[in-house]
Design a protein around this motif. Sequence first.
Motif, PDB file in Angstrom:
ATOM      1  N   GLU A 180       0.871  -1.179   0.000  1.00 37.24           N
ATOM      2  CA  GLU A 180       0.000   0.000   0.000  1.00 37.24           C
ATOM      3  C   GLU A 180       0.905   1.224   0.000  1.00 37.24           C
ATOM      4  O   GLU A 180       1.739   1.382   0.898  1.00 37.24           O
ATOM      5  CB  GLU A 180      -0.887  -0.006   1.239  1.00 37.24           C
ATOM      6  CG  GLU A 180      -1.816   1.194   1.337  1.00 37.24           C
ATOM      7  CD  GLU A 180      -2.604   1.175   2.632  1.00 37.24           C
ATOM      8  OE1 GLU A 180      -2.556   2.182   3.355  1.00 37.24           O
ATOM      9  OE2 GLU A 180      -3.239   0.154   2.932  1.00 37.24           O
ATOM     10  N   GLU A 196       2.251  -5.877   3.108  1.00 39.22           N
ATOM     11  CA  GLU A 196       1.584  -7.069   3.624  1.00 39.22           C
ATOM     12  C   GLU A 196       2.290  -8.298   3.072  1.00 39.22           C
ATOM     13  O   GLU A 196       2.574  -8.374   1.882  1.00 39.22           O
ATOM     14  CB  GLU A 196       0.112  -7.087   3.209  1.00 39.22           C
ATOM     15  CG  GLU A 196      -0.692  -5.985   3.853  1.00 39.22           C
ATOM     16  CD  GLU A 196      -2.165  -6.045   3.499  1.00 39.22           C
ATOM     17  OE1 GLU A 196      -2.648  -7.097   3.051  1.00 39.22           O
ATOM     18  OE2 GLU A 196      -2.836  -5.017   3.667  1.00 39.22           O
ATOM     19  N   SER A 197       2.554  -9.238   3.982  1.00 38.42           N
ATOM     20  CA  SER A 197       3.213 -10.463   3.570  1.00 38.42           C
ATOM     21  C   SER A 197       2.398 -11.655   4.043  1.00 38.42           C
ATOM     22  O   SER A 197       1.356 -11.497   4.686  1.00 38.42           O
ATOM     23  CB  SER A 197       4.619 -10.522   4.174  1.00 38.42           C
ATOM     24  OG  SER A 197       4.544 -10.766   5.568  1.00 38.42           O
ATOM     25  N   ALA A 224       1.299  -7.758   8.375  1.00 40.39           N
ATOM     26  CA  ALA A 224       1.234  -6.450   7.720  1.00 40.39           C
ATOM     27  C   ALA A 224       2.113  -5.508   8.531  1.00 40.39           C
ATOM     28  O   ALA A 224       2.009  -5.451   9.753  1.00 40.39           O
ATOM     29  CB  ALA A 224      -0.196  -5.932   7.668  1.00 40.39           C
ATOM     30  N   SER A 225       2.999  -4.788   7.848  1.00 38.54           N
ATOM     31  CA  SER A 225       3.964  -3.933   8.536  1.00 38.54           C
ATOM     32  C   SER A 225       3.892  -2.517   7.980  1.00 38.54           C
ATOM     33  O   SER A 225       3.922  -2.318   6.760  1.00 38.54           O
ATOM     34  CB  SER A 225       5.361  -4.518   8.339  1.00 38.54           C
ATOM     35  OG  SER A 225       6.317  -3.761   9.015  1.00 38.54           O
ATOM     36  N   VAL A 278       1.911   0.471   3.796  1.00 38.67           N
ATOM     37  CA  VAL A 278       1.939  -0.823   4.467  1.00 38.67           C
ATOM     38  C   VAL A 278       2.477  -1.864   3.489  1.00 38.67           C
ATOM     39  O   VAL A 278       2.151  -1.827   2.304  1.00 38.67           O
ATOM     40  CB  VAL A 278       0.517  -1.241   4.929  1.00 38.67           C
ATOM     41  CG1 VAL A 278       0.518  -2.640   5.536  1.00 38.67           C
ATOM     42  CG2 VAL A 278      -0.062  -0.234   5.897  1.00 38.67           C
TER      43      VAL A 278
END
Length: 125
Positions: A42, A60-61, A65-66, A58
């Motif tokens: 994102e 996301e994996s 989400a980091s 962000v």
Amino acid sequence: MKVIPSLKYCKEHTWVKIDGEYAYIGITDYAQDQLGEILFVEMPEVEDELTKGSDFGVVESSKVASDLIAPISGEVVQINEDLEDEPEAINEDAYDAWIIKIKMSDPEELDSLINSDGYEASIEE
């Protein structure tokens, strides 16, 4: 883990590549390795203003989400649209797959970033 000496880093696992008054920002090889398979990125909108230390997107994996934390302030002038269809490009080469390009608003903020040796030391702690 790959670290590139010519880049600047912040402890929130982002890197900065300087190009005149502009800066490319991405996540480090260490970060992508810790995240695992990246599924989505994102990103902010072009013309958004970033403030050092604030969230700007962000990653996301398959694991988590980091939040992406801005290492410096500036105006977003370009996003890496390739990541919309191929977010896994970050896993393939985190330093080639930049996320955003900004026009720096305060180049002196670069002084607060760490070099490659400092970044390697910070992740070994």
